[in-house]
Design a protein around this motif. Structure first.
Motif, PDB file in Angstrom:
ATOM      1  N   ASN A   7      -2.983   0.002  -3.969  1.00  0.00           N
ATOM      2  CA  ASN A   7      -2.813  -1.278  -3.264  1.00  0.00           C
ATOM      3  C   ASN A   7      -2.612  -2.412  -4.266  1.00  0.00           C
ATOM      4  O   ASN A   7      -3.112  -2.353  -5.392  1.00  0.00           O
ATOM      5  CB  ASN A   7      -4.038  -1.605  -2.397  1.00  0.00           C
ATOM      6  CG  ASN A   7      -4.118  -0.759  -1.143  1.00  0.00           C
ATOM      7  OD1 ASN A   7      -4.997   0.081  -0.986  1.00  0.00           O
ATOM      8  ND2 ASN A   7      -3.197  -0.967  -0.229  1.00  0.00           N
ATOM      9  N   TRP A  36      -2.460   3.914  11.279  1.00  0.00           N
ATOM     10  CA  TRP A  36      -3.145   4.001   9.990  1.00  0.00           C
ATOM     11  C   TRP A  36      -2.969   5.390   9.364  1.00  0.00           C
ATOM     12  O   TRP A  36      -3.851   5.899   8.679  1.00  0.00           O
ATOM     13  CB  TRP A  36      -4.636   3.653  10.129  1.00  0.00           C
ATOM     14  CG  TRP A  36      -4.873   2.219  10.485  1.00  0.00           C
ATOM     15  CD1 TRP A  36      -3.934   1.249  10.627  1.00  0.00           C
ATOM     16  CD2 TRP A  36      -6.130   1.600  10.752  1.00  0.00           C
ATOM     17  NE1 TRP A  36      -4.522   0.054  10.966  1.00  0.00           N
ATOM     18  CE2 TRP A  36      -5.875   0.245  11.056  1.00  0.00           C
ATOM     19  CE3 TRP A  36      -7.451   2.052  10.771  1.00  0.00           C
ATOM     20  CZ2 TRP A  36      -6.878  -0.667  11.375  1.00  0.00           C
ATOM     21  CZ3 TRP A  36      -8.453   1.154  11.082  1.00  0.00           C
ATOM     22  CH2 TRP A  36      -8.170  -0.185  11.386  1.00  0.00           C
ATOM     23  N   GLY A  72       0.848  -1.189   0.000  1.00  0.00           N
ATOM     24  CA  GLY A  72       0.000   0.000   0.000  1.00  0.00           C
ATOM     25  C   GLY A  72       0.882   1.237   0.000  1.00  0.00           C
ATOM     26  O   GLY A  72       1.940   1.250   0.656  1.00  0.00           O
ATOM     27  N   TYR A  77      -4.926   5.549  -1.674  1.00  0.00           N
ATOM     28  CA  TYR A  77      -3.849   4.550  -1.754  1.00  0.00           C
ATOM     29  C   TYR A  77      -3.809   3.898  -3.125  1.00  0.00           C
ATOM     30  O   TYR A  77      -4.848   3.754  -3.795  1.00  0.00           O
ATOM     31  CB  TYR A  77      -4.114   3.417  -0.760  1.00  0.00           C
ATOM     32  CG  TYR A  77      -3.583   3.635   0.638  1.00  0.00           C
ATOM     33  CD1 TYR A  77      -2.343   3.139   1.017  1.00  0.00           C
ATOM     34  CD2 TYR A  77      -4.336   4.316   1.585  1.00  0.00           C
ATOM     35  CE1 TYR A  77      -1.868   3.314   2.300  1.00  0.00           C
ATOM     36  CE2 TYR A  77      -3.863   4.502   2.873  1.00  0.00           C
ATOM     37  CZ  TYR A  77      -2.623   3.998   3.219  1.00  0.00           C
ATOM     38  OH  TYR A  77      -2.145   4.178   4.492  1.00  0.00           O
ATOM     39  N   ASP A 118       2.753  -5.506   4.289  1.00  0.00           N
ATOM     40  CA  ASP A 118       2.267  -6.369   5.366  1.00  0.00           C
ATOM     41  C   ASP A 118       2.295  -7.828   4.930  1.00  0.00           C
ATOM     42  O   ASP A 118       2.024  -8.139   3.767  1.00  0.00           O
ATOM     43  CB  ASP A 118       0.812  -6.011   5.732  1.00  0.00           C
ATOM     44  CG  ASP A 118       0.713  -4.708   6.505  1.00  0.00           C
ATOM     45  OD1 ASP A 118       1.730  -4.266   7.061  1.00  0.00           O
ATOM     46  OD2 ASP A 118      -0.390  -4.136   6.545  1.00  0.00           O
ATOM     47  N   ARG A 130       1.423   6.901   4.413  1.00  0.00           N
ATOM     48  CA  ARG A 130       2.784   6.384   4.333  1.00  0.00           C
ATOM     49  C   ARG A 130       3.220   6.201   2.886  1.00  0.00           C
ATOM     50  O   ARG A 130       2.388   5.940   2.009  1.00  0.00           O
ATOM     51  CB  ARG A 130       2.943   5.081   5.119  1.00  0.00           C
ATOM     52  CG  ARG A 130       2.202   3.851   4.655  1.00  0.00           C
ATOM     53  CD  ARG A 130       0.779   3.684   5.158  1.00  0.00           C
ATOM     54  NE  ARG A 130       0.548   3.818   6.575  1.00  0.00           N
ATOM     55  CZ  ARG A 130       0.463   2.797   7.430  1.00  0.00           C
ATOM     56  NH1 ARG A 130       0.604   1.569   6.992  1.00  0.00           N
ATOM     57  NH2 ARG A 130       0.210   3.020   8.685  1.00  0.00           N
ATOM     58  N   ARG A 161     -10.605  -6.420   4.640  1.00  0.00           N
ATOM     59  CA  ARG A 161     -10.101  -5.273   3.901  1.00  0.00           C
ATOM     60  C   ARG A 161     -10.334  -5.466   2.412  1.00  0.00           C
ATOM     61  O   ARG A 161      -9.687  -6.297   1.758  1.00  0.00           O
ATOM     62  CB  ARG A 161      -8.608  -5.097   4.175  1.00  0.00           C
ATOM     63  CG  ARG A 161      -8.354  -4.603   5.575  1.00  0.00           C
ATOM     64  CD  ARG A 161      -6.894  -4.398   5.873  1.00  0.00           C
ATOM     65  NE  ARG A 161      -6.756  -3.464   6.982  1.00  0.00           N
ATOM     66  CZ  ARG A 161      -5.620  -3.188   7.588  1.00  0.00           C
ATOM     67  NH1 ARG A 161      -4.510  -3.770   7.181  1.00  0.00           N
ATOM     68  NH2 ARG A 161      -5.587  -2.314   8.572  1.00  0.00           N
ATOM     69  N   THR A 168      -7.647   3.066  -3.899  1.00  0.00           N
ATOM     70  CA  THR A 168      -8.651   2.921  -2.836  1.00  0.00           C
ATOM     71  C   THR A 168      -8.635   4.133  -1.917  1.00  0.00           C
ATOM     72  O   THR A 168      -7.582   4.740  -1.692  1.00  0.00           O
ATOM     73  CB  THR A 168      -8.360   1.662  -1.980  1.00  0.00           C
ATOM     74  OG1 THR A 168      -7.095   1.819  -1.332  1.00  0.00           O
ATOM     75  CG2 THR A 168      -8.334   0.393  -2.816  1.00  0.00           C
ATOM     76  N   THR A 169      -9.785   4.465  -1.406  1.00  0.00           N
ATOM     77  CA  THR A 169      -9.880   5.530  -0.408  1.00  0.00           C
ATOM     78  C   THR A 169      -9.190   5.061   0.870  1.00  0.00           C
ATOM     79  O   THR A 169      -9.351   3.900   1.276  1.00  0.00           O
ATOM     80  CB  THR A 169     -11.364   5.828  -0.110  1.00  0.00           C
ATOM     81  OG1 THR A 169     -12.007   6.118  -1.354  1.00  0.00           O
ATOM     82  CG2 THR A 169     -11.513   6.999   0.843  1.00  0.00           C
ATOM     83  N   ALA A 170      -8.420   5.951   1.492  1.00  0.00           N
ATOM     84  CA  ALA A 170      -7.710   5.575   2.722  1.00  0.00           C
ATOM     85  C   ALA A 170      -8.708   5.203   3.812  1.00  0.00           C
ATOM     86  O   ALA A 170      -9.655   5.951   4.076  1.00  0.00           O
ATOM     87  CB  ALA A 170      -6.829   6.726   3.184  1.00  0.00           C
ATOM     88  N   VAL A 171      -8.494   4.054   4.399  1.00  0.00           N
ATOM     89  CA  VAL A 171      -9.287   3.636   5.557  1.00  0.00           C
ATOM     90  C   VAL A 171      -8.508   4.111   6.788  1.00  0.00           C
ATOM     91  O   VAL A 171      -7.452   3.568   7.101  1.00  0.00           O
ATOM     92  CB  VAL A 171      -9.471   2.107   5.585  1.00  0.00           C
ATOM     93  CG1 VAL A 171     -10.242   1.686   6.833  1.00  0.00           C
ATOM     94  CG2 VAL A 171     -10.164   1.628   4.324  1.00  0.00           C
ATOM     95  N   PHE A 192      -9.398  -3.515   0.156  1.00  0.00           N
ATOM     96  CA  PHE A 192      -8.200  -3.133  -0.607  1.00  0.00           C
ATOM     97  C   PHE A 192      -7.172  -4.261  -0.661  1.00  0.00           C
ATOM     98  O   PHE A 192      -6.252  -4.219  -1.459  1.00  0.00           O
ATOM     99  CB  PHE A 192      -7.596  -1.819  -0.074  1.00  0.00           C
ATOM    100  CG  PHE A 192      -7.156  -1.825   1.374  1.00  0.00           C
ATOM    101  CD1 PHE A 192      -5.963  -2.414   1.758  1.00  0.00           C
ATOM    102  CD2 PHE A 192      -7.934  -1.221   2.357  1.00  0.00           C
ATOM    103  CE1 PHE A 192      -5.547  -2.401   3.077  1.00  0.00           C
ATOM    104  CE2 PHE A 192      -7.530  -1.189   3.689  1.00  0.00           C
ATOM    105  CZ  PHE A 192      -6.336  -1.790   4.051  1.00  0.00           C
ATOM    106  N   ASP A 234       3.685   0.611   2.636  1.00  0.00           N
ATOM    107  CA  ASP A 234       3.375  -0.361   3.687  1.00  0.00           C
ATOM    108  C   ASP A 234       3.473  -1.738   3.044  1.00  0.00           C
ATOM    109  O   ASP A 234       2.917  -1.959   1.968  1.00  0.00           O
ATOM    110  CB  ASP A 234       1.938  -0.106   4.173  1.00  0.00           C
ATOM    111  CG  ASP A 234       1.601  -0.867   5.434  1.00  0.00           C
ATOM    112  OD1 ASP A 234       2.506  -1.075   6.266  1.00  0.00           O
ATOM    113  OD2 ASP A 234       0.432  -1.250   5.601  1.00  0.00           O
TER     114      ASP A 234
HETATM  115  N1  LIG Z   1      -7.254   2.169   1.366  1.00  0.00           N
HETATM  116  C1  LIG Z   1      -6.334   1.793   2.262  1.00  0.00           C
HETATM  117  N2  LIG Z   1      -6.492   2.141   3.537  1.00  0.00           N
HETATM  118  C2  LIG Z   1      -5.574   1.749   4.463  1.00  0.00           C
HETATM  119  C3  LIG Z   1      -4.463   0.990   4.089  1.00  0.00           C
HETATM  120  C4  LIG Z   1      -4.324   0.642   2.736  1.00  0.00           C
HETATM  121  O1  LIG Z   1      -3.323  -0.031   2.335  1.00  0.00           O
HETATM  122  N3  LIG Z   1      -5.268   1.048   1.849  1.00  0.00           N
HETATM  123  N4  LIG Z   1      -3.583   0.565   5.034  1.00  0.00           N
HETATM  124  C5  LIG Z   1      -3.763   0.847   6.292  1.00  0.00           C
HETATM  125  C6  LIG Z   1      -2.839   0.313   7.306  1.00  0.00           C
HETATM  126  O2  LIG Z   1      -2.077  -0.667   6.835  1.00  0.00           O
HETATM  127  C7  LIG Z   1      -4.861   1.669   6.773  1.00  0.00           C
HETATM  128  N5  LIG Z   1      -5.756   2.086   5.752  1.00  0.00           N
END
Ligand SMILES: Nc1nc2c(c(=O)[nH]1)N=C(CO)CN2
Ligand SMILES: Nc1ncnc2c1ncn2[C@@H]1O[C@H](COP(=O)(O)OP(=O)(O)OP(=O)(O)O)[C@@H](O)[C@H]1O
Length: 335
Positions: free
Chosen positions: A203, A241, A153, A201, A249, A244, A281, A187-190, A283, A247
């Motif tokens: 992703n 969150w 992300g 983001y 993961d 960044r 998720r 994607t819209t940031a969550v 995303f 990310d």
């Molecule tokens: N759309 C979106 N939102 C997030 C993302 C992400 O990768 N995409 N990652 C997060 C924490 O890892 C928190 N929110």
């Protein structure tokens, strides 16, 4: 046949010190390679030896200072009755994980019995015994490479370039081989409720053949993040969150289910697999299902099914995920 009898010595001589034993824990489960086993189910029995240190409880006489064997017993039975797996080895490993979740359990020996196994000759039982120590599951290098899936992300800086470089960096990491890269989605940031809005983001998910321990895979992901502006100092200053540059993961390490919340000590990063939020998720699930719909998210099921369930429960989250076919990623470079 083992399992149902009384306590009859330890499962192994590998445990040291004090031991709490549970014998003959049982439940019907649908584990097995054959379709008939999946449909009909059969009885599975577990014997468990828990290596503990009873010295504090022996003085205080307080259950809070002991490992509550009734709780461990319920956890073991939940695994036996739970998500079907093909191999008894996986079942035994998951029983061991369920025991090691209890902080007072230092090591565990688990024997899983499958007395109704499909064996075509007269027999009494099939028993698979595993021994695991705290940290083993997450820190042991695998005997042979396993399939892992990681999520990428990015919502700061040159997102396209960073995502492409991240895939190349993973591919260039010793012990990792990139075997699949999903399409990229926007994607819209969550964020946390009430948090300031953030940029969208990009992703994607990446499938890997991994010859590293799960923890070293996480360290490799951290190194890739650090190479793109998200090192330990930057992380330390981030809100949860928060936005960044990158990310990375760990979503899954094969069928492994394991967690520690202290990194196993020694300053190692904490790790939980599968990632506890992977199944909720959009995303993650949309690109993952596009790449490998039949992958299994342990504890949740087939990725395409998990996505379908999320789409039914939260259609807005899934429809927010916008394909970005113009951003193509590959292990060899960006298109
Ligand atoms: N759309 C979106 N939102 C997030 C993302 C992400 O990768 N995409 N990652 C997060 C924490 O890892 C928190 N929110
Ligand atoms: N499967 C995992 N993948 C990545 N980090 C993990 C995992 N399990 C536990 N962690 C730990 O989670 C902590 C937070 O990591 P990070 O800052 O990447 O979280 P986040 O991306 O903001 O949130 P989220 O974990 O919800 O994606 C780290 O200390 C890391 O060691």
């Amino acid at each position: 046949m083992g399992g149902g009898g009384g306590v009859s010595g330890l499962l192994t001589t590998e445990l040291r010190g004090d031991v709490v034993s549970l014998r003959g824990l049982r439940a019907r489960g649908r584990h097995g390679v054959l379709d008939a086993e999946r449909q009909l189910g059969q009885v599975f029995t577990a014997d468990v030896d828990l290596q503990v240190d009873t010295r504090t409880a022996a003085v205080t006489d307080d259950l809070a200072d002991a490992v509550d064997y009734s709780v461990v017993a319920a956890d073991v039975v939940a695994v036996l009755a739970g998500e079907p797996v093909a191999l008894v080895e996986v079942l035994a490993s998951r029983v061991a994980s369920a025991c090691l979740v209890h902080p007072g359990v230092l090591a565990v020996a688990v024997a899983v019995h499958k007395p109704q196994a499909p064996v075509q000759v007269p027999f009494d039982d099939v028993v698979i015994t595993v021994v695991r120590r705290r940290g083993d599951l997450l820190d042991a290098a695998p005997a042979s490479p396993f399939d892992a899936v990681v999520a990428l992300g990015a919502n700061l800086g040159d997102r396209e370039a960073v995502m492409a470089a991240a895939v190349r960096d993973l591919a260039a990491t010793g012990g990792l081989q990139v075997v699949g890269v999903s399409g990229v989605v926007e994607t819209t940031a969550v964020g946390l409720p009430g948090a300031a809005p953030q940029p969208d983001y990009l992703n994607a998910v990446v499938r890997l053949r991994c010859a590293l321990s799960p923890r070293d895979l996480l360290r490799a992901c951290r190194a890739v993040e650090a190479a793109h502006g998200r090192d330990a100092a930057v992380r330390a200053g981030e809100p949860r969150w928060g936005a960044r540059t990158l990310d990375v993961d760990v979503l899954t390490c094969g069928a492994l289910v394991a967690a520690d919340d202290d990194g196993g000590g020694g300053g190692s990063p904490a790790l939980q697999v599968p990632h506890p939020r992977a199944g909720v998720r959009a995303f993650v699930l949309v690109p993952w299902a596009g790449l490998a719909p039949d992958d299994v998210l342990p504890g949740a099921g087939r990725v395409a099914d998990v996505l379908a369930a999320l789409a039914a429960a939260d259609p807005a989250a899934v429809s927010d995920v916008r394909p970005r076919p113009d951003v193509a990623l590959s292990a060899g470079g960006s298109a």
